[in-house]
Scaffold this active site. Structure first.
Site, PDB file in Angstrom:
ATOM      1  N   LEU A 116      38.734  32.862  49.889  1.00  0.00           N
ATOM      2  CA  LEU A 116      40.167  31.738  49.774  1.00  0.00           C
ATOM      3  C   LEU A 116      41.054  32.280  48.812  1.00  0.00           C
ATOM      4  O   LEU A 116      42.584  31.405  48.834  1.00  0.00           O
ATOM      5  CB  LEU A 116      39.256  30.475  49.141  1.00  0.00           C
ATOM      6  CG  LEU A 116      37.883  29.428  49.908  1.00  0.00           C
ATOM      7  CD1 LEU A 116      37.368  28.745  48.600  1.00  0.00           C
ATOM      8  CD2 LEU A 116      38.774  29.201  50.825  1.00  0.00           C
ATOM      9  N   GLY A 117      40.645  33.025  47.769  1.00  0.00           N
ATOM     10  CA  GLY A 117      42.131  33.670  47.241  1.00  0.00           C
ATOM     11  C   GLY A 117      41.057  34.505  45.887  1.00  0.00           C
ATOM     12  O   GLY A 117      40.216  34.929  45.946  1.00  0.00           O
ATOM     13  N   TRP A 118      42.244  35.183  45.538  1.00  0.00           N
ATOM     14  CA  TRP A 118      41.994  35.754  43.987  1.00  0.00           C
ATOM     15  C   TRP A 118      42.967  35.687  43.488  1.00  0.00           C
ATOM     16  O   TRP A 118      44.165  35.396  42.823  1.00  0.00           O
ATOM     17  CB  TRP A 118      42.143  37.011  44.610  1.00  0.00           C
ATOM     18  CG  TRP A 118      43.385  37.386  44.778  1.00  0.00           C
ATOM     19  CD1 TRP A 118      43.911  37.194  46.111  1.00  0.00           C
ATOM     20  CD2 TRP A 118      44.511  38.085  43.865  1.00  0.00           C
ATOM     21  NE1 TRP A 118      44.858  37.378  45.991  1.00  0.00           N
ATOM     22  CE2 TRP A 118      45.536  38.470  44.819  1.00  0.00           C
ATOM     23  CE3 TRP A 118      44.454  38.837  42.829  1.00  0.00           C
ATOM     24  CZ2 TRP A 118      46.782  39.240  44.645  1.00  0.00           C
ATOM     25  CZ3 TRP A 118      45.831  39.124  42.660  1.00  0.00           C
ATOM     26  CH2 TRP A 118      46.925  39.341  43.021  1.00  0.00           C
ATOM     27  N   GLY A 119      42.905  35.927  41.606  1.00  0.00           N
ATOM     28  CA  GLY A 119      43.446  36.104  40.952  1.00  0.00           C
ATOM     29  C   GLY A 119      43.403  37.381  39.951  1.00  0.00           C
ATOM     30  O   GLY A 119      42.294  38.288  40.196  1.00  0.00           O
ATOM     31  N   SER A 177      38.959  37.544  39.503  1.00  0.00           N
ATOM     32  CA  SER A 177      38.299  37.189  39.415  1.00  0.00           C
ATOM     33  C   SER A 177      38.525  37.084  41.437  1.00  0.00           C
ATOM     34  O   SER A 177      39.799  37.360  41.757  1.00  0.00           O
ATOM     35  CB  SER A 177      38.109  35.278  39.292  1.00  0.00           C
ATOM     36  OG  SER A 177      38.537  34.236  39.935  1.00  0.00           O
ATOM     37  N   THR A 178      37.720  37.094  41.708  1.00  0.00           N
ATOM     38  CA  THR A 178      37.785  37.164  43.510  1.00  0.00           C
ATOM     39  C   THR A 178      36.709  35.212  43.710  1.00  0.00           C
ATOM     40  O   THR A 178      36.226  34.985  43.201  1.00  0.00           O
ATOM     41  CB  THR A 178      37.295  37.726  45.048  1.00  0.00           C
ATOM     42  OG1 THR A 178      36.346  37.664  44.468  1.00  0.00           O
ATOM     43  CG2 THR A 178      38.237  39.065  44.161  1.00  0.00           C
ATOM     44  N   VAL A 179      37.644  34.428  45.117  1.00  0.00           N
ATOM     45  CA  VAL A 179      37.358  33.154  44.878  1.00  0.00           C
ATOM     46  C   VAL A 179      37.055  33.246  46.561  1.00  0.00           C
ATOM     47  O   VAL A 179      37.691  33.248  47.379  1.00  0.00           O
ATOM     48  CB  VAL A 179      38.148  31.818  44.632  1.00  0.00           C
ATOM     49  CG1 VAL A 179      37.544  30.178  44.282  1.00  0.00           C
ATOM     50  CG2 VAL A 179      38.389  32.064  43.622  1.00  0.00           C
ATOM     51  N   ASP A 238      48.026  27.434  30.646  1.00  0.00           N
ATOM     52  CA  ASP A 238      48.802  28.234  32.327  1.00  0.00           C
ATOM     53  C   ASP A 238      48.883  27.510  33.410  1.00  0.00           C
ATOM     54  O   ASP A 238      48.451  27.770  34.460  1.00  0.00           O
ATOM     55  CB  ASP A 238      47.943  29.221  32.618  1.00  0.00           C
ATOM     56  CG  ASP A 238      48.564  30.682  33.400  1.00  0.00           C
ATOM     57  OD1 ASP A 238      49.539  30.270  33.250  1.00  0.00           O
ATOM     58  OD2 ASP A 238      47.399  30.652  33.927  1.00  0.00           O
TER      59      ASP A 238
HETATM   60  P1  ADP Z   1      41.447  33.878  37.849  1.00  0.00           P
HETATM   61  O1  ADP Z   1      41.020  32.648  36.946  1.00  0.00           O
HETATM   62  O2  ADP Z   1      41.205  34.878  38.481  1.00  0.00           O
HETATM   63  O3  ADP Z   1      43.135  33.195  37.922  1.00  0.00           O
HETATM   64  P2  ADP Z   1      41.882  31.397  39.989  1.00  0.00           P
HETATM   65  O4  ADP Z   1      40.782  30.128  39.180  1.00  0.00           O
HETATM   66  O5  ADP Z   1      43.305  30.683  39.785  1.00  0.00           O
HETATM   67  O6  ADP Z   1      41.364  32.822  39.084  1.00  0.00           O
HETATM   68  O7  ADP Z   1      41.144  31.202  41.266  1.00  0.00           O
HETATM   69  C1  ADP Z   1      41.820  32.185  42.002  1.00  0.00           C
HETATM   70  C2  ADP Z   1      42.913  31.443  43.190  1.00  0.00           C
HETATM   71  O8  ADP Z   1      41.334  31.158  44.381  1.00  0.00           O
HETATM   72  C3  ADP Z   1      43.336  30.523  42.829  1.00  0.00           C
HETATM   73  O9  ADP Z   1      44.836  30.428  42.988  1.00  0.00           O
HETATM   74  C4  ADP Z   1      43.259  29.410  44.596  1.00  0.00           C
HETATM   75  O10 ADP Z   1      43.916  29.991  45.911  1.00  0.00           O
HETATM   76  C5  ADP Z   1      41.667  29.923  44.867  1.00  0.00           C
HETATM   77  N1  ADP Z   1      40.704  28.792  44.416  1.00  0.00           N
HETATM   78  C6  ADP Z   1      40.356  28.686  43.164  1.00  0.00           C
HETATM   79  N2  ADP Z   1      39.542  28.020  42.700  1.00  0.00           N
HETATM   80  C7  ADP Z   1      39.524  27.310  44.010  1.00  0.00           C
HETATM   81  C8  ADP Z   1      38.973  26.598  44.461  1.00  0.00           C
HETATM   82  N3  ADP Z   1      37.940  25.552  44.015  1.00  0.00           N
HETATM   83  N4  ADP Z   1      39.227  26.061  46.046  1.00  0.00           N
HETATM   84  C9  ADP Z   1      39.817  26.545  47.501  1.00  0.00           C
HETATM   85  N5  ADP Z   1      40.773  27.628  46.422  1.00  0.00           N
HETATM   86  C10 ADP Z   1      40.293  27.836  45.053  1.00  0.00           C
HETATM   87 MG    MG Z   2      44.794  31.810  38.619  1.00  0.00          MG
END
Ligand code: ADP
Ligand code: MG
Length: 437
Positions: free
Chosen positions: A45-48, A51-53, A170
């Site tokens: 779904l995404g990453w930061g 983490s990866t999500v 943030d």
């Molecule tokens: P990090 O702490 O690594 O920045 P985030 O919590 O911001 O992680 O999550 C990274 C990305 O993952 C987000 O920008 C989003 O694209 C996706 N994501 C995070 N949480 C969810 C969720 N509950 N449902 C769908 N996508 C999510």
């Molecule tokens: Mg983030």
């Protein structure tokens, strides 16, 4: 999680392959199972930075969830433990799940080749507001949509600040997610996605992942070439970017990413917030509180309405990014009162004793409502009303900024309907009901 500069560059769409190493991300393949087989990975779904999500299927509830898998090194595990603590407090106080903040469902540890990863199971949400802004080609959303989004963010902030005493620290478009994806075919519920229950055959271990990355890299490169060609065409008056319809996209959203959140009375970081959304008191080190989140909220609201960041500072010859940032703030909001300018631990680095910036001497003042009219072509009255909503939140004196609760009472947030706006009226009142306002 917070990073000192925005990871918002248009080209940077994938996490670094190099971060899949000991202490880093856990490599996931479709069909991988977690927590004793309860969750099965479906797609990323995404990453930061931390983490990866992944979209995962929960065998126990037969539903879809978001699985956030933290990097494994000790500092990331520490941050995840803290995030779990904050998310647990958030979930405990919001049993009806109506406070516009992401809900934690479960958490566990997962052992992989790169180490032990803390994992959070979150309710599955849609695209971030950053993706929405990009999808809309940075054109700015119409006011009713901005209003609806702002209400959700404020409900979330009010809950965090007033009921829980938590600061997000943030807040930015990337960390606010729509409740469902922009593209309905990506919505596991609406598209009636059939869950994948085991790893598809024919994918070998690391080879699969490496190939995936190489393939994606090549695709990205090709996309960039096409984008550059169409940009050139657009600048020559051919192929202008099409106006995309946002009809049917649910604007309800929730605040996510509590990786750098803290309790107001237990602050552990001096520098908080992503650069463009950073409040002046954070730059000056004069101490911060919930009102710093409000500053980031105002920057986000402006960006939704115009498609541009409110402040995008750059370092230059003889001055730093911080100084440019302080100059940009004053050009838009007027001169910073001397007491505030000189009131921080860092003040002497930027201001002289008269409260003037040392290295950027000539400021070009341009008020927010003039900016909205002259640069963004907003009608006068709409510009004035929007500015009257934002300006108090952008007060240099943090204690004078309205709280989220007070912002929710502002007249700008009351929906305005024109004769031609009936179609929106129904949708909005449905949205409002869901928000329980
Ligand atoms: P990090 O702490 O690594 O920045 P985030 O919590 O911001 O992680 O999550 C990274 C990305 O993952 C987000 O920008 C989003 O694209 C996706 N994501 C995070 N949480 C969810 C969720 N509950 N449902 C769908 N996508 C999510
Ligand atoms: Mg983030």
């Amino acid at each position: 999680m917070s990073c000192s500069s925005s990871s918002g560059s248009e080209e940077e769409e994938e996490e670094e392959f190099e971060s899949y190493r000991k202490g880093g991300y856990h490599a996931v393949r479709v069909g991988d199972s977690f927590n004793g087989g309860r969750y099965i990975a479906q797609r990323k779904l995404g990453w930061g930075q931390f983490s990866t999500v992944w979209l995962a299927y929960d065998i126990q509830t037969s539903g879809f969830v978001a699985l956030k898998i933290q990097k494994s090194a000790p500092q990331f595990a520490q941050a995840a433990l803290h995030e779990i603590e904050v998310l647990s407090a958030i979930a405990d106080g919001d049993s009806s799940n109506s406070k516009c903040v992401v809900q934690l469902i479960d958490h566990f540890k997962h052992m992989g080749p790169n180490g032990q990863h803390l994992c959070m199971v979150l309710e599955c949400l849609g695209d971030s507001l950053l993706r929405l802004i990009r999808y809309n080609h940075h054109k700015g959303l119409d006011f009713n949509k901005v209003r609806e989004i702002c209400k959700c963010i404020l409900i979330g902030l009010d809950y965090l600040h007033r009921e829980l005493n938590i600061l997000h620290t943030d807040l930015k478009p990337e960390n606010i997610l729509l409740v469902s994806p922009i593209d309905p075919s990506k919505d596991p519920i609406r598209s009636k996605l059939t869950p994948i229950l085991e790893r598809p055959e024919g994918i070998n271990l690391n080879g699969g992942i490496t190939m995936n990355f190489i393939e994606k890299k090549l695709k990205r490169r090709a996309k960039r070439v096409v984008a550059r060609i169409s940009e050139r065409r657009a600048s020559m008056g051919q192929n202008p970017k099409p106006q995309r319809s946002l009809d049917g996209i649910n604007m309800r959203c929730k605040v996510v990413d509590f990786g750098s959140a803290c309790w107001a009375d237990q602050q552990f970081m001096e520098e908080i917030q992503t650069r463009q959304y950073r409040a002046p008191e954070v730059i000056l080190r004069s101490g911060y509180s919930a009102s710093a989140d409000m500053w980031s909220f105002a920057c986000t609201a402006f960006e939704l309405a115009t498609g541009d960041m409110l402040f995008a500072p750059k370092g230059g010859q003889g001055f730093s990014e911080d100084e440019d940032h302080l100059a940009l703030m004053q050009e838009l909001l007027g001169k910073m009162p001397k007491k505030i300018a000189n009131g921080g631990v860092r003040s002497k680095d930027y201001f002289d004793r008269y409260g003037d910036l040392k290295r950027i001497r000539r400021l070009k003042y341009w008020s927010l409502d003039r900016l909205l009219v002259e640069k963004y072509n907003f009608p006068e009255t709409e510009a004035r009303e929007f500015a009257s909503f934002l300006c108090p939140i952008l007060d240099f004196a943090p204690e004078k900024r309205p709280t989220a609760q007070q912002c929710l009472q502002h007249s700008w947030l009351k929906p305005v309907f024109t004769m031609h706006d009936n179609s929106n009226k129904d949708k909005l009142s449905v949205g409002m009901k869901n928000l329980q306002i």
